[in-house]
Structure formats: C-alpha cells, structure tokens
Design an enzyme around this catalytic site. Structure first.
Site, PDB file in Angstrom:
ATOM      1  N   HIS A 175     -32.801  23.359  19.691  1.00  0.00           N
ATOM      2  CA  HIS A 175     -31.972  22.162  19.801  1.00  0.00           C
ATOM      3  C   HIS A 175     -32.436  21.008  18.916  1.00  0.00           C
ATOM      4  O   HIS A 175     -31.801  19.974  18.832  1.00  0.00           O
ATOM      5  CB  HIS A 175     -31.970  21.719  21.271  1.00  0.00           C
ATOM      6  CG  HIS A 175     -30.812  20.871  21.652  1.00  0.00           C
ATOM      7  ND1 HIS A 175     -30.955  19.571  22.113  1.00  0.00           N
ATOM      8  CD2 HIS A 175     -29.494  21.113  21.647  1.00  0.00           C
ATOM      9  CE1 HIS A 175     -29.771  19.065  22.380  1.00  0.00           C
ATOM     10  NE2 HIS A 175     -28.873  19.979  22.101  1.00  0.00           N
ATOM     11  N   HIS A 226     -23.127  11.027  20.818  1.00  0.00           N
ATOM     12  CA  HIS A 226     -23.850  12.282  20.830  1.00  0.00           C
ATOM     13  C   HIS A 226     -25.348  11.990  20.721  1.00  0.00           C
ATOM     14  O   HIS A 226     -26.178  12.876  20.839  1.00  0.00           O
ATOM     15  CB  HIS A 226     -23.393  13.174  19.673  1.00  0.00           C
ATOM     16  CG  HIS A 226     -23.898  14.582  19.765  1.00  0.00           C
ATOM     17  ND1 HIS A 226     -24.999  15.025  19.067  1.00  0.00           N
ATOM     18  CD2 HIS A 226     -23.460  15.638  20.490  1.00  0.00           C
ATOM     19  CE1 HIS A 226     -25.214  16.296  19.350  1.00  0.00           C
ATOM     20  NE2 HIS A 226     -24.309  16.691  20.207  1.00  0.00           N
TER      21      HIS A 226
END
Length: 587
Positions: free
Chosen positions: A239, A470
């Site tokens: 990630h 985000h």
C-alpha cells in the site's frame, strides 16, 4: 505540456483503490500501461476493488435521478467478492476487513537519464502523444509560465516540503503552492519517447494468475524487471506510495498518498512530501555519513531491506551514497510480520508511539488535547472501541515525552474525519468519487459505535464543490485548534492491517500491509515551543505561510449532524442528484 525535465529513477508503489482514467468511458487496468507503451490498445477493463469498479461503471453509464430501470437492493455480502484474478495489475484497498478485502497491489521503479530542462519538474509531467498542435503550444506556454514558480517552490518556498495536489473547479487560492501531474495519459507516456526503453523495475504484490499475466505482458521487453513484495500474512497489501528519483545531480525521495494512476491525480485531495535534492557523498565515504538528525537515511534503508529482495540492493547502495542530512521529517512505515521485543517499535503505531515519546515536547495541558485521524478507508476495528481504537491505537496517538499521560485515555477526544454522503454527493466528481472511499456496508454494520466519532470532510468554503480526500493524516491539535503538537501524512488508513494490532497479551505486534508516511515534529524545525501554528482554513499563501503548518482541511472539524451518514460505497443513493445530476447505484 512539454516536460523535457521529466527524468529520474522512480520507485513508485501503489495499491489502495486504483484505476486509470483515459476518458469517461474507458479506464484500462494498470497493466494496460504496458500495452500503451507498446502501441497496443484494448477495450475497457475494470481493475482493482469493487468500489473502484462501481465508480468506473457509473462514470461510463451514469444514472439520472428518476431512472427506475435499476434495482436499489443492497447486494449481499457474498456477492461483493468477485474474483480479481486475470485482470493484470489489480489494485486494492488494504483496509477493508480481511473477509471482504481484495488483495492486489503494485509498486513500480523506473530509471531515466538526465534531460536539459529543470529536473524539479519530475512531478509535473505530461506526455499525451495525441494532443493537437494547438493544445501542445498552449501547454508549452503554460509550462514556461509555471516553471520558475515551481522551481522556487521546490527550493525553499515551503519549509515543510508538504504539498497538496491541484484540482480544478475551486477558487485558485486553494491551489496555492500545490503540485500536480498534468494530463496524465498515463505512466509510460509521462516520459519523452527516447527514454521509454530505459530499465524499469516493478515492485509488486501480485500472485497467481494476475502475476502470470503481468509477467507475460512484459516478456517482450528486456528493460523490464520485477521485484515481488512478499505478503506472507493473509489479507495484507502493498500500500506504500513512494518514488525514488535519481538525477546526475543527486537523489530525491517523494512519499505521497496518491497511487500513480490518472484517477488519483484528478480532483482528489492528496498529499505529497518532497525531499530536498540530496547530493552525492564524496567517494570513499562510509559509516553514518549523510545521516539526518531524524535518522531518516537509516530508517529508509531499513524499510527497503524489509522487502528482503536482492533486486533492491542497488537502491540501498544508492541511498548510502547520498547525503540525506537535510531531512527534517521522521519516516514511519509498516511492513508485514509479527514483531516481538524491540522489533515491535520499528513499525506501525508502536513506531509512532516511540517517536512521540522521544521527540514530542511536553506542553502544559496537552493531556486534554484531542487526537484527529483523517482517512479514506476503514477496516474492521472490533465490537467496540476498547478492542483497538480507544486502547492500543489511542495510546500511541497520545504519547508525548517520556511520561505516560495521567489522563484516562477515554477522556482524550477522538475526532475521525471521514466524508459524509452529502460530502461525496456535492464533490467535484459527484458520487463516483465514492469509489475511492471503500467503506462497505458489511464492515459498517459491525461497528456502528464508530460513527459517533465521525466528523465531516471540509476543505473549503461551505456550499461550494470540493475534492474528496484520498489523503490520510493524523495529528494532535490543541483544544482550541490553533496549534498542533505533530502531524503525520501517510498511506495508512484507519485499520489494524495498516497500523498493526497487539497479540499475545501485548508482547507481539502483527502487521499485514506495507505502508509509509512522514512525521512532522516541531523540534525538527527548530520550534522550541513544541508545536506548529495552524489556521482555521487550509490557505497557505501570504508572507506568513512559513509559520503555519498547511493542514489540508478546516479546523475545528465539524461533527456529523443527526441526519449525516458516512459514505458507504456498496449501497444505492437515489434521493438526491450529485453535482452532475446523477445518482449512485453500485450494481
């Protein structure tokens, strides 16, 4: 926009919820970027998580308010787990609970040689080969007008070196000091044609069929090589979002929150930390040369070594050869594993706890200061707050100095900033922006207690359209929200997979995913009072910008009202149209 300075050696990692946006009607999966480099085209693909797929579908085939030719039934949990195999580089969120999570991620590394134009434009690229001559001329003129401002910005205009990405459709003042990648056509096309065959190292987390597809697509190209990010614990993802840019003049590190795909650089609030340009050390320098007071160099090397991959040794050696002493931030990462003893404090929230105890100043009345977490995805946190959020995680967030807070943890306010349905509906993208906020109904129903901590996303003047976040940030503000004791920008969402969870009576920390962020501490910036000043609004322009930390949303955060609901991606919203007149039915 002609960017001949778009060179460098890139280490780009991306997982999370990711998709490419070539147009409103076609977004190929990330693997099709290789097709683009080869001159091949393909039909529409639907990469990554179910949430991103739904966003893609609704952009391609919007449903207007009043359209009754659909079902508004919430799909059952079992139908939310469509197989992602065979879709190439399928990207996923690392933050849904394990039973509902998609598990694909990728990280890319690119090598490019020096060009003649200013190298500082590495993050401000364009490479759309299909632009008209007029458009190319307009873009070139815009490049010239922006070049000097960008150069100044990257060389001292922002003392924190923390930037947001640009969006359109909002007041220009909110884009002041922002960076962006322009006209992302996409990754391969960001470079001049003559540099597209330079060595490319891709660090990825693919497995089985999707990995085989990835290897097959790259087989004709001798310049492409791979590094497997090991994910030995189930439901973890790769990630981290990071670039390592190598120039003839030195090395630059970029840690950010956006995946290197078009959709993440378009109309989203994202964060970027951009390092100084690190010069090469004199030949023969050994030992701890080039280390910063924040220990950034050795921590970055430790993070790369955690991949346990011989292919990354070149990068470790390159970092060793450069002077990173000007770094003022602390590196805070997560790597998959189960850690005991002193290793527990190397990663995740225990790493944050250790840094705060060692470097945060003791401030009068700080025990009552709240903690704020802001994120774009939420994992399964347990049946109540005592299972993780208000116990081990909060204890890490409130750590300061060498002493443990005398105030009970339950008395420290927790403000969790996550968009409401209205926030998404009124955003610049409308409902499809919710594809980047993959909080599922299956997870939400298990932890309704969590929603009492929620606060609205507010990043500009009320009533105007805004960019959905985000970005992921965490901080410790004062009770009046005029100061902050520390600030963290990271890839880590609110999940145990990202931050880690204690096991075996607290003797072991288990982390599932790779994450990376940077921690800003006042002491590292020479502020002996122990805090940064902040403003109520996120503006960062003006002569005093160096004295205010650019928090990317309004303070104080506004708690959800009685009618507010958190955005949940996999249920329909048909009572009111979004900013484009559409409704949301993720079927």
């Amino acid at each position: 926009m002609l960017q001949e300075g778009a060179h460098g050696k890139w280490t780009v990692s991306s997982s999370d919820e990711s998709t490419e946006e070539n147009s409103d009607s076609e977004k190929p999966s990330t693997s099709s970027l290789l097709d683009a480099a080869r001159g091949r085209t393909s039909g529409p693909q639907y990469p990554c998580s179910e949430a991103r797929k739904a966003a893609h579908k609704r952009k391609a085939s919007p449903l207007k308010l009043g359209d009754k030719s659909f079902s508004t039934e919430t799909p059952p949990a079992g139908k939310q787990r469509a197989s992602q195999e065979g879709l190439g580089w399928c990207l996923s969120s690392s933050d849904e609970e394990p039973e509902d999570q998609e598990k694909h991620a990728h990280k890319e590394t690119q090598k490019e040689e020096k060009c003649d134009a200013p190298k500082e434009h590495a993050l401000n690229l364009s490479g759309d080969d299909e632009l008209s001559e007029n458009q190319q001329a307009e873009d070139y003129n815009e490049t010239l007008s922006e070049a000097q401002d960008t150069w100044d910005l990257l060389n001292g205009g922002n003392p924190f070196r923390f930037f947001l990405t640009k969006v359109t459709g909002i007041e220009q003042s909110y884009n002041s000091g922002a960076l962006h990648i322009k006209d992302v056509g996409w990754l391969v096309r960001q470079y001049p044609q003559e540099f597209r065959k330079k060595p490319l190292l891709i660090v990825h987390g693919e497995k089985r069929e999707s990995k085989a597809e990835l290897l097959a697509q790259a087989r004709p190209y001798e310049n492409i090589s791979f590094c497997q990010a090991k994910l030995d614990i189930a439901f973890g993802t790769h990630h981290t979002k990071m670039m390592l840019l190598l120039y003839e003049e030195g090395l630059r590190v970029v840690i950010h929150t956006s995946n290197l795909i078009a959709e993440d650089w378009h109309q989203k609030t994202q964060g970027i930390w951009l390092s100084p340009l690190y010069p090469r050390l004199p030949q023969g320098t050994t030992g701890s040369a080039g280390e910063s007071e924040t220990n950034f160099k050795s921590d970055l090397i430790s993070y790369l070594m955690a991949y346990n991959s011989p292919t990354l040794k070149e990068w470790i050696d390159l970092i060793q050869e450069h002077d990173l002493s000007e770094t003022r931030v602390y590196l805070l990462g997560s790597t998959p594993g189960r850690y005991q003893g002193s290793d527990k404090e190397k990663w995740g929230h225990l790493r944050l706890r250790k840094l705060l105890k060692e470097h945060a100043s003791s401030i009068p009345a700080q025990e009552s200061w709240p903690v704020v977490g802001q994120f774009s995805s939420i994992g399964s946190l347990g049946a109540d707050g005592s299972k993780w959020l208000c116990s081990e995680f909060q204890e890490s967030l409130v750590a300061a100095g060498s002493s443990v807070t005398s105030l009970l943890k339950c008395d420290v306010p927790i403000h969790l900033v996550y968009p409401t349905v209205s926030n998404v509906r009124q955003s610049l993208e409308g409902y499809p922006a919710g594809g980047s906020l993959p909080y599922s109904i299956q997870t939400a129903q298990k932890q309704l207690w969590l929603h009492s901590y929620f606060h609205k996303w507010s990043a500009e003047v009320s009533g105007r359209s805004h960019a959905i976040p985000h970005i992921k940030t965490y901080m410790r503000p004062s009770s009046d929200f005029q100061k902050i004791a520390w600030f963290l920008v990271t890839s880590a969402n609110l999940s145990k997979a990202a931050w880690g969870a204690l096991e075996k009576n607290g003797t072991q920390l288990m982390i599932r995913s790779y994450e990376l962020g940077v921690l800003f501490m006042p002491s590292a910036f020479g502020l002996d009072k122990g805090y940064f000043h902040v403003r109520g609004k996120m503006l960062s322009e003006g002569n005093d910008s160096a004295t205010y930390f650019p928090v990317p949303y309004d303070l104080p955060p506004e708690q959800y009202g009685s009618k507010d609901q958190p955005w949940i991606w996999n249920i329909p919203y048909t009572n009111a149209p979004d900013t484009h007149g559409n409704m949301w039915v993720p079927s």
